[in-house]
Design a protein around this motif. Sequence first.
Motif, short mmCIF file in Angstrom:
data_model
loop_
_atom_site.label_atom_id
_atom_site.label_comp_id
_atom_site.label_asym_id
_atom_site.label_seq_id
_atom_site.Cartn_x
_atom_site.Cartn_y
_atom_site.Cartn_z
N PHE A 241 -8.10 -18.10 -28.35
CA PHE A 241 -8.52 -16.78 -27.88
C PHE A 241 -7.82 -16.40 -26.58
O PHE A 241 -7.29 -15.30 -26.42
CB PHE A 241 -10.03 -16.72 -27.66
N ALA A 242 -7.82 -17.32 -25.61
CA ALA A 242 -7.22 -17.04 -24.30
C ALA A 242 -5.72 -16.78 -24.43
O ALA A 242 -5.19 -15.84 -23.81
CB ALA A 242 -7.50 -18.19 -23.34
N ALA A 243 -5.03 -17.58 -25.22
CA ALA A 243 -3.59 -17.40 -25.39
C ALA A 243 -3.27 -16.05 -26.02
O ALA A 243 -2.34 -15.36 -25.60
CB ALA A 243 -3.01 -18.54 -26.22
N ALA A 244 -4.03 -15.65 -27.03
CA ALA A 244 -3.80 -14.36 -27.68
C ALA A 244 -4.02 -13.21 -26.69
O ALA A 244 -3.22 -12.26 -26.64
CB ALA A 244 -4.71 -14.20 -28.90
N GLU A 245 -5.07 -13.29 -25.92
CA GLU A 245 -5.35 -12.23 -24.94
C GLU A 245 -4.26 -12.19 -23.87
O GLU A 245 -3.78 -11.11 -23.50
CB GLU A 245 -6.72 -12.44 -24.30
N PHE A 246 -3.85 -13.34 -23.38
CA PHE A 246 -2.79 -13.43 -22.38
C PHE A 246 -1.50 -12.80 -22.91
O PHE A 246 -0.87 -11.96 -22.24
CB PHE A 246 -2.56 -14.90 -22.03
N ASP B 215 -3.79 -1.55 -17.81
CA ASP B 215 -2.98 -2.61 -18.39
C ASP B 215 -2.47 -3.55 -17.30
O ASP B 215 -2.46 -4.77 -17.47
CB ASP B 215 -1.79 -2.04 -19.17
N ARG B 216 -2.05 -2.98 -16.17
CA ARG B 216 -1.60 -3.82 -15.05
C ARG B 216 -2.74 -4.70 -14.55
O ARG B 216 -2.55 -5.88 -14.25
CB ARG B 216 -1.08 -2.95 -13.91
N ASN B 217 -3.93 -4.12 -14.44
CA ASN B 217 -5.10 -4.88 -13.98
C ASN B 217 -5.43 -6.03 -14.93
O ASN B 217 -5.81 -7.11 -14.50
CB ASN B 217 -6.31 -3.97 -13.81
N ALA B 218 -5.29 -5.79 -16.22
CA ALA B 218 -5.56 -6.84 -17.21
C ALA B 218 -4.59 -8.01 -17.03
O ALA B 218 -4.99 -9.17 -17.11
CB ALA B 218 -5.46 -6.27 -18.63
N ALA B 219 -3.32 -7.71 -16.77
CA ALA B 219 -2.35 -8.78 -16.55
C ALA B 219 -2.57 -9.50 -15.23
O ALA B 219 -2.40 -10.71 -15.14
CB ALA B 219 -0.93 -8.21 -16.60
N LEU B 220 -3.01 -8.76 -14.21
CA LEU B 220 -3.23 -9.36 -12.89
C LEU B 220 -4.36 -10.39 -12.90
O LEU B 220 -4.35 -11.33 -12.10
CB LEU B 220 -3.54 -8.28 -11.86
N LYS B 221 -5.33 -10.23 -13.78
CA LYS B 221 -6.45 -11.17 -13.81
C LYS B 221 -6.02 -12.59 -14.12
O LYS B 221 -6.70 -13.54 -13.77
CB LYS B 221 -7.53 -10.71 -14.80
N TRP B 222 -4.85 -12.76 -14.77
CA TRP B 222 -4.36 -14.09 -15.12
C TRP B 222 -3.79 -14.82 -13.91
O TRP B 222 -3.55 -16.02 -13.98
CB TRP B 222 -3.33 -14.00 -16.24
#
Length: 153
Positions: free
Chosen positions: A108-113, A144-151
């Motif tokens: 799940f985490a890899a797919a979301e990442f 979308d930028r915020n979603a990537a920043l969470k990683w």
Amino acid sequence: MQPLIRIQTTDFHFQQEYDNLRLQGGNIGAVVGFVGLVRDRDTDIPLSALFLEHYPEVTENEIARIIEEANTRWPLTACTVIHRVGRLKADEQIVLVLTACAHRKAAFAAAEFIMDFLKTEAPFWKKEIFSDGLEKWVEAKQSDRNAALKWEE
């Protein structure tokens, strides 16, 4: 693990890609699949189509880099990323991400990442074509930028 990455104009078939992924890897305990569709409406005017362009080889290399980063975080057994380009009508499939891992949380985490970074780092250019004939290039979204920043946390 050798990921399958395809950029194509033709549609894909989820079951066929899932079956192919299962043949790629061993020790698969979980497969997570994400299919993105062209939304028909983000504005008051219905979307007629979306036109996508990419930079050949550069796009595939960037997707491979994103998958490799995911693989360093969650050991992937297999991975498929298919992204369509060209003119796509509303409700058509646009992207497929399949991740296979030994355990479900990693899959799940890899797919979301992978999906978060496809949205922000893979070089695709999108033009919206509305039902009234208006055309507009899509700009990157802060969400979308915020979603990537969470990683990075």
